[in-house]
Scaffold this active site. Structure first.
Site, mmCIF file in Angstrom:
data_model
loop_
_atom_site.group_PDB
_atom_site.id
_atom_site.type_symbol
_atom_site.label_atom_id
_atom_site.label_comp_id
_atom_site.label_asym_id
_atom_site.label_seq_id
_atom_site.Cartn_x
_atom_site.Cartn_y
_atom_site.Cartn_z
ATOM 1 N N GLU A 86 65.358 78.537 41.678
ATOM 2 C CA GLU A 86 64.471 79.255 42.588
ATOM 3 C C GLU A 86 63.145 78.532 42.758
ATOM 4 O OE1 GLU A 86 65.266 81.472 45.142
ATOM 5 O OE2 GLU A 86 66.139 82.647 43.522
ATOM 6 N N ASP A 107 61.849 76.889 46.328
ATOM 7 C CA ASP A 107 60.653 77.402 46.999
ATOM 8 C C ASP A 107 59.601 76.318 47.203
ATOM 9 O OD1 ASP A 107 61.709 79.935 47.191
ATOM 10 O OD2 ASP A 107 60.716 80.699 45.404
ATOM 11 N N SER A 155 66.668 83.334 49.892
ATOM 12 C CA SER A 155 65.600 82.654 49.164
ATOM 13 C C SER A 155 65.330 81.266 49.721
ATOM 14 C CB SER A 155 65.934 82.561 47.669
ATOM 15 O OG SER A 155 67.159 81.915 47.475
ATOM 16 N N ASP A 186 67.061 85.661 69.782
ATOM 17 C CA ASP A 186 67.903 86.776 69.368
ATOM 18 C C ASP A 186 69.241 86.264 68.830
ATOM 19 O OD1 ASP A 186 68.716 89.345 68.968
ATOM 20 O OD2 ASP A 186 68.982 89.852 71.083
ATOM 21 N N GLY A 222 68.692 92.407 70.561
ATOM 22 C CA GLY A 222 67.473 92.988 70.033
ATOM 23 C C GLY A 222 67.491 93.029 68.515
ATOM 24 N N ASP A 237 68.320 94.003 64.780
ATOM 25 C CA ASP A 237 69.479 94.542 64.067
ATOM 26 C C ASP A 237 69.258 94.359 62.568
ATOM 27 O OD1 ASP A 237 70.788 91.911 63.144
ATOM 28 O OD2 ASP A 237 70.721 91.607 65.315
#
Length: 609
Positions: A281, A285, A486, A529, A548, A550
């Protein structure tokens, strides 16, 4: 008559004893009916002399006023847009009720406990206490528990009590009954033999592996270095995760050869270690953000705590650290790649944390969270069958209305929803007004699909999405393919950090809390979209992506250039205007409340941070 005075004295003494006993009667404050699933008592019991740190949260003078003020400075149609609040202004809403701080501090003083404020406002106090004394103070039974799927240990109790007169003055004591199982993002570990080559457009290799150049081409992310002062991006560093600097430099030597001296540091809270081999992680990042947010000052904020693994202790410790800082010391963007399972038993704890994220947003920090990696089964690490024929599982903190939740996509031209991207509707938090129209439109189109499996009036998530599959990450010179929300969250955070750079360089305010802008008609129009895919789980196909917003991909994927046009096109006011006396939403709280709180703390010999 000679016996009258002694009789009165006896009556008074007895009355004091009775009142004293009544004053100290313990009443249950929180109790769990049973141990949460996947937890078991650890074979090694904690030592009675082991020290633990407890936090007490108290009612605030005007918590609802904080949320009103936050939306006022975050709504692009408001005259106060971008005029973020100072820590002192935040305190006018979040200072504790005077009677609460008095009652709680007197109780702690009577038990010989030294305490310190955990936030600028003083609505939270923290103190160290031996485990044996904590058991006596709270009528508790603190025990070491292990979360078996993650091998994470934590010290908790199934119940605790406080004197009856304190019930109205205490909203939360942590850590006590808070069992939020940690959730790790899915991680790919397959080595990549050949690195993708840099090209000006999306190269064919981007179909197989994602590097910074792929993301720059897909989302029009600039490569020229940021220059504005007072801009920063913080990465949450939890548990035993290590951000390895050599791995970062090796990554840049492959994919960003123009970055010779990365603007990166590790900031450890209370000496939290960041030594050794890089971990999944943390390396993901840091490499994604430094590789994309060119020259933005980036900080890996390493949070220290007792215990092993990633737990909710990390969340509250990080928030307490940040909320002791002055406004100019706070990050412009905070990105976190850890999520937890939302459970209704933890509504009070989740609401307390959500209020703390709202403070950061009001002071100008964009708080960004990964949505989760288990589809509509969002909180289950081991097989989504655990929620078959049961309600879908939202993830926290993504369901907090005052953070921005990021889902994941996959594929190129077109992108489609990543099948494991979590999304849905909160069972704790009501839907905020800024997303009413978008969520209502989706639910109407959805019809009877998944009826009864989700809370249609809950906060809907994610808000946006970004590609999250096949990212190349360096581990000691070997590249692996990583995937998950992530990957998406730090990518989106990098885009926001670069937007802040352009705004600050132009003398304008940073973005702060993003969602009212993102859901506005001009903001939503900047997103591509995503209308294909779904997020299966719990024995269903989950929610389908649609036209749109969701609950799989949110509003869609960002376009930096279009977003830049919107935020610099007159909707963002200059921060100089706010400094020249522009009006804010006011709060009907006298300043002497905050001053009284501070005086009380000082008189109790508290060390103000």
């Amino acid at each position: 008559m000679l016996t009258t005075v002694p009789l009165i004295l006896v009556i008074l003494q007895v009355s004091r004893c009775v009142l004293g006993v009544a004053h100290n009667i313990q009443r249950l404050h929180r109790r769990l009916s049973s141990l949460p699933p996947d937890y078991a008592p650890h074979r090694i019991a904690p030592h009675p002399d082991q020290e633990m740190r407890l936090t007490i949260a108290m009612p605030q003078v005007n918590e609802s006023g904080l949320y009103t003020a936050l939306l006022d400075v975050s709504d692009p149609t408001s005259k106060n847009y971008g005029r973020h609040l100072s820590a002192k202004e935040i305190g006018r809403y979040t200072a504790p009720q005077p009677e609460s701080i008095q009652a709680v501090t007197q109780w702690l003083d009577a038990n010989g406990l030294a305490y310190t404020p955990a936030t600028h406002s003083g609505d939270m106090l923290q103190f160290n206490i031996r485990l044996e004394q904590a058991n006596r103070l709270l009528d508790a039974d603190f025990t070491t528990y292990i979360h078996e799927p993650t091998n994470t240990t934590t010290i908790r109790t199934l119940s605790y009590a406080v004197p009856e007169y304190l019930h109205e003055h205490i909203t939360l004591i942590h850590p006590t009954t808070q069992f939020l199982p940690p959730i790790r993002s899915r991680r790919g570990a397959s080595p990549i033999d050949q690195l993708a080559t840099r090209q000006t457009g999306p190269p064919s290799t981007c179909m197989e592996s994602i590097s910074p150049s792929c993301l720059q081409s897909m989302y029009n992310i600039p490569t020229d270095p940021a220059t504005a002062p007072n801009n920063s991006l913080y990465i949450s560093g939890y548990g035993d995760e290590i951000a390895n600097i050599d791995d970062l430099k090796g990554y840049l030597s492959q994919f960003r050869t123009d970055i010779k001296d990365p603007n990166f540091r590790v900031l450890s809270i209370e000496g939290a270690p960041n030594d050794g081999a890089g971990t999944f992680e943390a390396n993901s990042d840091t490499q994604i953000t430094v590789g994309l947010a060119t020259n933005v000052p980036i900080t890996y904020l390493k949070v220290d705590k007792a215990g092993a693994g990633v737990t909710t202790d990390d969340l509250i410790n990080e928030l307490q650290y940040l909320l002791k800082q002055d406004q100019d010391q706070l990050p412009s963007v905070l990105t976190t790649s850890y999520v937890f399972q939302e459970t209704e038993d933890l509504a009070s704890f989740a609401s307390t944390l959500c209020s703390m994220y709202a403070r950061l947003g009001a002071m100008g920090t964009s708080v960004i969270f990964a949505a989760g990696d288990s589809g509509v089964a969002g909180g289950f690490l081991q097989g989504a069958a655990d929620c078959d024929d049961k309600p879908f599982v939202p993830t926290f903190p993504s369901t907090c209305p005052y953070v921005t939740s990021v889902g994941a996509t996959q594929g190129l031209e077109p992108e489609v929803a990543w099948t494991s991207s979590s999304g849905g509707f909160s069972n704790i938090f009501h839907r905020p007004s800024y997303q009413n129209a978008a969520a209502d439109a989706y639910i109407q189109r959805l019809g009877s699909t998944n009826a009864g499996r989700y809370n249609a009036s809950g906060r809907a998530f994610p808000d946006v999405s970004v590609h999250g599959v096949n990212f190349l990450i360096n581990f000691a010179g070997e590249y692996s393919s990583a995937f998950g929300t992530s990957m998406a969250a730090p990518t989106f955070a990098s885009i926001i950090a670069l937007l802040n750079d352009r705004l600050l360089a132009a003398g304008k305010s940073k973005l702060g809390f993003l969602n009212p802008l993102l859901y506005s008609s001009t903001g939503a129009a900047t997103f591509t979209d995503i209308t294909s895919g779904n997020n299966p789980g719990c024995g269903t196909d989950g929610f389908p992506a649609d036209v749109g917003w969701d609950p799989v991909t949110g509003l869609g994927t960002p376009d930096f250039s279009k977003l830049l046009d919107v935020v610099t096109g007159g909707v963002v006011r200059s921060s100089q205007n706010a400094e020249n006396g522009a009006l804010r939403t006011s709060v009907a709280v006298l300043s002497h409340v905050a001053m009284w709180t501070l005086a009380t703390i000082i008189s109790s010999s508290i060390n103000i941070f």
